[in-house]
Each structure stands twice: as structure tokens, then as C-alpha cells.
Write a protein that holds these residues in place. Sequence first.
Motif, PDB file in Angstrom:
ATOM      1  N   HIS B  44       1.003  -1.165   0.060  1.00 10.97           N
ATOM      2  CA  HIS B  44       0.236  -0.053  -0.118  1.00 10.97           C
ATOM      3  C   HIS B  44       0.902   1.165  -0.139  1.00 10.97           C
ATOM      4  O   HIS B  44       1.578   1.346   0.812  1.00 10.97           O
ATOM      5  N   VAL B  45       0.690   2.003  -1.022  1.00  9.39           N
ATOM      6  CA  VAL B  45       1.442   3.373  -1.166  1.00  9.39           C
ATOM      7  C   VAL B  45       0.605   4.686  -1.221  1.00  9.39           C
ATOM      8  O   VAL B  45       1.234   5.793  -0.634  1.00  9.39           O
ATOM      9  N   ASN B 103      -0.037  -0.626 -10.735  1.00  8.84           N
ATOM     10  CA  ASN B 103      -0.924   0.273  -9.658  1.00  8.84           C
ATOM     11  C   ASN B 103      -2.335   0.145  -9.980  1.00  8.84           C
ATOM     12  O   ASN B 103      -2.642   0.141 -11.034  1.00  8.84           O
ATOM     13  N   LYS B 158       4.501   8.980  -4.112  1.00  6.05           N
ATOM     14  CA  LYS B 158       4.496   8.021  -3.271  1.00  6.05           C
ATOM     15  C   LYS B 158       4.658   6.570  -3.735  1.00  6.05           C
ATOM     16  O   LYS B 158       5.059   5.574  -3.320  1.00  6.05           O
ATOM     17  N   ILE B 159       4.565   6.462  -5.223  1.00  5.04           N
ATOM     18  CA  ILE B 159       4.717   5.055  -5.745  1.00  5.04           C
ATOM     19  C   ILE B 159       6.343   4.856  -5.674  1.00  5.04           C
ATOM     20  O   ILE B 159       6.553   3.635  -5.538  1.00  5.04           O
ATOM     21  N   GLN B 161       8.517   5.871  -3.743  1.00  2.00           N
ATOM     22  CA  GLN B 161       8.871   5.513  -2.327  1.00  2.00           C
ATOM     23  C   GLN B 161       8.657   4.190  -1.789  1.00  2.00           C
ATOM     24  O   GLN B 161       9.234   3.579  -1.350  1.00  2.00           O
ATOM     25  N   GLY B 162       7.384   3.525  -2.713  1.00  2.00           N
ATOM     26  CA  GLY B 162       6.748   2.435  -2.085  1.00  2.00           C
ATOM     27  C   GLY B 162       7.745   1.464  -2.736  1.00  2.00           C
ATOM     28  O   GLY B 162       8.086   0.249  -2.204  1.00  2.00           O
ATOM     29  N   SER B 165      11.120   0.907  -1.290  1.00  2.00           N
ATOM     30  CA  SER B 165      10.903   0.294   0.110  1.00  2.00           C
ATOM     31  C   SER B 165      11.184  -1.178  -0.064  1.00  2.00           C
ATOM     32  O   SER B 165      11.701  -1.816   0.725  1.00  2.00           O
TER      33      SER B 165
END
Lengths: 465, 465
Positions: B44-45, B103, B158-159, B161-162, B165
Motif C-alpha cells: 500500500h503506497v 498500480n 508515493k509510488i 517511495q513504495g 521500500s
Amino acid sequence: MSRVFRRLSSTTTITVKATPSKDHFHRQLPTSSFPKGYLATGIHVGVKKVAGVLDVGLIISTSQHPASAAACFTRNAFKAAPVVVSDQILSQNGGRARAVVVNSGCANAVTGRQGLDDAWAMVRETDALLPPLSSSSAQNHTLVMSTGVIGQNLPISKIVQGIRSQAAEDRSLASDFAAWERAAKAFMTTDTFPKLRSRVFTINGTDFRMAGMDKGAGMIHPDMGPATTSFGPLHATLLGCIFTDAAVSPRSLQSALTYAVERSFNSISVDGEMSTNDTILVLANGAAQQNNGQVVEIDEETDKQGYEIFKTELTQFAAELAQLVVRDGEGATKFVTVNVKGAPSYEVAHQVASRISTSALVKTAFYGEDANWGRILSAAGSISVPHLDPSKVSVTFLPSDKTASLPVLVNGEPEKVDEIRAKEILSLEEFGICVDLGGLGNEEATYWTCDFSYDYVRINGDYRS
Amino acid sequence: MSRVFRRLSSTTTITVKATPSKDHFHRQLPTSSFPKGYLATGIHVGVKKVAGVLDVGLIISTSQHPASAAACFTRNAFKAAPVVVSDQILSQNGGRARAVVVNSGCANAVTGRQGLDDAWAMVRETDALLPPLSSSSAQNHTLVMSTGVIGQNLPISKIVQGIRSQAAEDRSLASDFAAWERAAKAFMTTDTFPKLRSRVFTINGTDFRMAGMDKGAGMIHPDMGPATTSFGPLHATLLGCIFTDAAVSPRSLQSALTYAVERSFNSISVDGEMSTNDTILVLANGAAQQNNGQVVEIDEETDKQGYEIFKTELTQFAAELAQLVVRDGEGATKFVTVNVKGAPSYEVAHQVASRISTSALVKTAFYGEDANWGRILSAAGSISVPHLDPSKVSVTFLPSDKTASLPVLVNGEPEKVDEIRAKEILSLEEFGICVDLGGLGNEEATYWTCDFSYDYVRINGDYRS
């Protein structure tokens, strides 16, 4: 932006808004606007079970000039018996016919040999009502149409008896508005109002009249052509007929009708469904000229100007009749005009407009009053348009109340849409959308469609029970 | 035989039956049935607003053999950015790719230059997760897919960064069932269950594995082809990807996928709507062979028999995945198999089956459990089939419970249908209809569709609000 993800997990009730009344589209018209030389009526013979509901319509020409006739029939492979018979009569008579008989309640489709016999019986009985003409043979002057359930035989003896009653003294065939209205009512199936219009037009200083009626509310996405041509892939029961007291040569009547039908009845959709029975007929009996002695038929070669005026009048009139069908569409709460412009050809514009007009996602968005232009674009994009440049495409919402239009996509770029204004436009009972393909050409096409509502599912989820 | 003529004259409530639960189609599968050499996850981003709902999926190949890849993309003119980018990568890399990133929540469609930049950013970040290979360049190994609302930009930071991770120590990329299941969940939009399947198959004595996931419930009527070909008029968002540990040459992988997609994803319809994003991908990483030393790719020219087995396995697997989408169709209460046989070509059979499967009147009759074969016939007849003889056409209802089939039209003649028996068949959650075109040839095609219910209108009449 959150979507309703869940299905209905238990039996539930949904609140459904009322379908707006369409009664105001049923109009009282002056008898003087109806064409001369015709008698019309509608009677109850018992195809429909409810007593008194009109189910057989008759319109006959009393003109001494042998009326010319033209037709566009469904391109469905499973043509109903009345389509086959009317086609054959027109071809045998070289584009001449003097009467139309119609029944509602039973389509006489997929009825084999018996179906053909029954359609011919309707022709024969109506022929017997016609005044004799010195100039033509005594047989097969009548074109026949049926609409209703598929796969059931007509109660033909009731129909024959009904038609014969019109030869008796108390016959109801007449030429006033009420008579035409009875005929229009006899066409109705799921229609909520009789669809009847008339108009007066002038060619070369002479006044002519035109009257027309049609029916249809579901199974509406006609694709009709003259019987002798063969087209590509196709797509109601839609029945319509137009009567004029002008005189037009059979050949020119057919070419004017083919042009008019493409821009009217072939440009409407309720549910994307082509029927086995779709038929549009036109009769031109020359009765307006009869007092002047010899009747001269309008022809595209000998009277180009007269022909063009007639063609334009016929096209506009056909479009008005066609739109009535969409307005009365099963479950329809919206009347939407879809215009596609900037196309390389009329055919491409028509194909794109047709795809948008039949999209379930576009039509449910209309019902939800949601300016979801992404669905419009996606539907348009599913048609293969050579050289289309997505960065030049624009989409605009057009309110019917003369307030400002609302661009939602301009040259491929989404606009910051004022959602309140968008909702205002989409809450109107009538609005338009314009898709500009971006300079591929100067051709355009207009389509008329409606929304897709709970009531469509209700009406069609339980047709025969 | 009386039809519901009236419209809803006032706001009213309709009782709607529950949509059957589809939960049992979500299955626990043994990890041993999943292909070797892949890591998968879903995270989940924040594309979707609800915390914890998975919205980015990753599947990467860890095989030392550079995986071959093939794709079928939507033929929509308004191709979304991820479609454009994936197409370009496949073509630049000669049919090689080692990862898929997806996504849900935003389609990245009609988003201009920014959209393309965002799709490339997803590719770059996923590439960075891949183990280095001696044999290929360091860039553009990732194919990208998006699904959701049209005309909005991705929350790309956000994507990014996700995805990053997953390079950290606490990354969730793994090879067990739960990891694949997370990936499948990250695909979901209006889906009610994650669509994930796996299978083991054997070629020349060696065991291979295949895993696949897809998503889609509405805007489903794909028409996809390899990017380099150009087809005629077209017609979801449907996303799917299949991963195998077999080794297949890029050329043969594409031809097997093209064949399989035609008989699976291009043979389903929920609502007749083609999307801007429809994409099916397949990766073949050869990891099953890696312990044996050199990897030999299956190719249709050098190993015809091996290729045919692979193609058949891929087609059956794709059909199973495609059917899951129809089973989960928005508002669907029925799963209907439409078989058209006796056709002169596969294309004609497919076209007729497609038309029946998209007919609003046929689909509302299914919802109403009404054996209205006239609508089936009328829909079939709207396709122009040369030499079709209506007197040779037959229609049969096929129950899914192994009880006797029910002919309703035999050689153009309506049967006296036992309406109670017909209702019995149509009340099943699954049934079939067979239309025999009557000896025009020996070709046939199968299509999978669902009914058209109140709930479809509810779900789509209010998508964005």
C-alpha cells in the motif's frame, strides 16, 4: 472518487426516480396539414388481448395517380415474414404501392411458411379496400408490417375479419386528424404515446403535405437499407411510415429515403439492438397535383432543385420522427444528442457517434448525471480511426437551455472541470455532447440516444412473464 | 405474454435480489505449483485512500536467464501511458523483460507528457530492484500497468517511495503463495476477490509451472493484439499477467500469447466496453531448467511439439483467468457460456458469439431468467454472415448441472418449449447456449458473458461521486 466496490450482499430495495412523463410529445395537429388523398384508421381485432386496444392500422391512398413507394428494411439475417413480403411487392411493382397495413402485438418473425401466408393474407385483404385504378393491375398494392413477440403465429382470421370490416358501411377509414391518430395508436407496443407528426412544405410554389408515424421504445438501433443493396456488419423493432401528396418517381423516392434514413432512423439508439422487423416506408401519391390535370413526378435528374428540397424536407421530418422513439426509449430519463465532428468522412463520424451512443458505461453515467468524459473518450477510442491524434481531440458538454457550453477535454488535455456546473448540465432532461476528432476532416454526424436506467432492466428483465 | 408497458410514474422502490457471493473463487494454492525464479508482492503506497489496501504490485524474475516477454495491448486509440511505455520497452528489448509493476486506483490515461514520465519512473524504480545480469543491459527490464480512473495524474512520489521500500531489509518480496496473493490483491479495483491461479504442466518429460493473475469486473470487452499489428474495428480495463519458469523464445512466446488471448481474454464480455489500458503480459524466465546447465528456449520452428503443448497450456490457463473476470462481472448473477458452431470460419463464429454476449436484451433476459430465444436469434442475425440460411439455424439451452439440454429452435422452426424446464435451466447460476449456424462450415467459437442487472446500473450510475 470512491467507487461502489461492493455487490449487493443481500436482497435489498433500490429507490428509483420516476421516468419523466412523455405525454407532451403527443400533439393535436390540424387536419389541413395532413396529405391529401389518404384514408387512415386503427382498429382492435384481438392480436392484443386487452379489449379496445388498437392493434391493426390501415392507411390507403385514394389518389388516381398510382402512388410510388420506397422502403428501408432491417439488415438482420432473420427477416420477419412481413419484411420479406413487402420487399418482394416493391420489387415486383417497380416501386409502386398504394396502402400500408400494420399489426402490433405479434412480430410474425421466425414463423416459417405459415408466417409468409399470413403476411400475404394481410396484403390481399387490404388490396380489396382500394379503389380500382385504370392504370395498374388489381393485385399486391399493399405493404405490410408487424411488431411484437418473435416466434409466434398471427391470429390471422381475426386480422382478416378486422380488415374486411373496413369495407362495410360503418367503416372507420377517414382523413381527419382523429383517423390518422388511430392509425398511429395501432402501431404501439411498449410506446407510451402515439408518435404522429405532419408538416406542410413548398416546392416550386406549390404546397405539399407530409404525415408520418412510427413506433418503438426498445430493441432500437436500426440499420436499414434498400432491399437490393448489401452492407457490412449491422445492427430494433422500429416501424415507421411517411405519406406525402407530392408525386416523386420511384427511383428518386428511394434515393431520398435512403439518404434520410441514414441521417435519422439509422442514427438513433436506445439499446443497441437491431430487430428482425425494422421497416421504414414512404408513399408519394401525387394527390396535391391532381386538380391541375397531369401529374409530373419529381425526379433527381429532371428536377434537381425540386428533388433536393424534397430530400431535405424528408430528412428533417424523418429525424423528428426518429427522435420521438429515443424520447420514449424504455426507461429513458435523458435525451442526449451526440455530435462528432472533424472527421475524415461521414461514415467515420457516424461510427464513432454510434459507439458512444451505445456504450453501457456512458449511458449509465448519463443516468447518474455524472460528467464522466473518460468513458466517452474510451468508447470513441474503441473505433479504429486512421491518423487520429489523441492530442488534438476535444470533448464538450452542451446544455439544452442555451446557457454556456462546458469543455471537459481540450486538445487532449483534461480541463479543470467545475463539477457543480457539470452536474447542472447533466441534470437537464436534454443535453448534448460534442466530440471533435481534431481536424481529420470537415465531416460530421449526429446521433440521438438516451440513458440506461434501472427501469430498462425492469422492463426487459421480465418481458414475457 | 403481456409486457410491462408502463414507465415508473413516480419514485418507487425495486426489490433487487442479492448478487451471489464469489468468495469461493478465491483459492488457496500450493506454493510448489508456482513458477521458480520469481519474487512477488503487493504493497500500500496511497494511490487508494483507504489505509492498508494494496495498490502497487511487483513481480520480478530472479532467473539468470534473461526472461522473454510478450504482450497484447488494447487497440483503443487513446492508449494509456503505461501501455505506450510497455510497448516501447518490449520492442526496444526484442521481446525481453524481467519484471512487472502495476498500480490500481488510477489509470494514468489521458495524462499527457506527465503520464509518460510517471510510467517511466515506475519502470526505473523497479529496474533498480532486479539482480544484475551479465548478459544484458542495465535498463528498462520492467513492464508497467495501471488501472483506475481516467484523466488523473498518478501520486508518483508515493509510488516511487513504495517501490524503493522493496530494496530495504524489511522488504516483502517473496516466492510463497502469500506473496503472489499480495500481488494479485494489488491489481483489484471493483473486483470482489483476487484472481490468482497456478498450474503444473509437462513438456518432454520436464515439469514446468505457470502462475497468473488478472483483474477486471467492469469496462470488460477487450480486444487486444500484439502492438505491431493493426486490426479492424475493436472493442475493457482488463489487466492480466502470466509467469512461467519454462524458457520460450520471444517470437514463439508472442505467437502463443496472441493465439491464447484471442480464445480467452478477447472472448469475454461484461459490458461491451474496451478500455484504454487493457493489457495481458507473459514472462518466461527458464528458471525450471537452470539446474540443468544451458537453457534451451522452446521455439515453434525448432520444437514444434513442445511449442504446441505450451500454446495449449497457455490457452487453457488464460481462459481460466479470463472466466474469473466474467464471474466477478459488475452486478453479475449468471455466468453464461455462448457457443456458436457450424460457422465458415473462427472469425465469423467469434463475431456472432460476441454480438449475442453483448446484447442488452439477451443479458436482461438472462437476469430475468427468461428463455427468450427470439432475442438471441435477433442478436445473431445482426451480424452479416454470408450464405446464412435461417431455415437451418438451431438454438439450444445447456444446463450446467448435467441434466438434459433444451432445444428451443431446430432448423429454423420454434420448438414447443416446456417453460418450466426452461426456467429451471435459466435459474442456475451457470448455463450455456449453443447457436448452430447450420452447416456453413465446421468452425466454432466460445464466448463467456454474464447477465445485465440492476446492480450494474447502481455501480456504474454513480462511479465517481
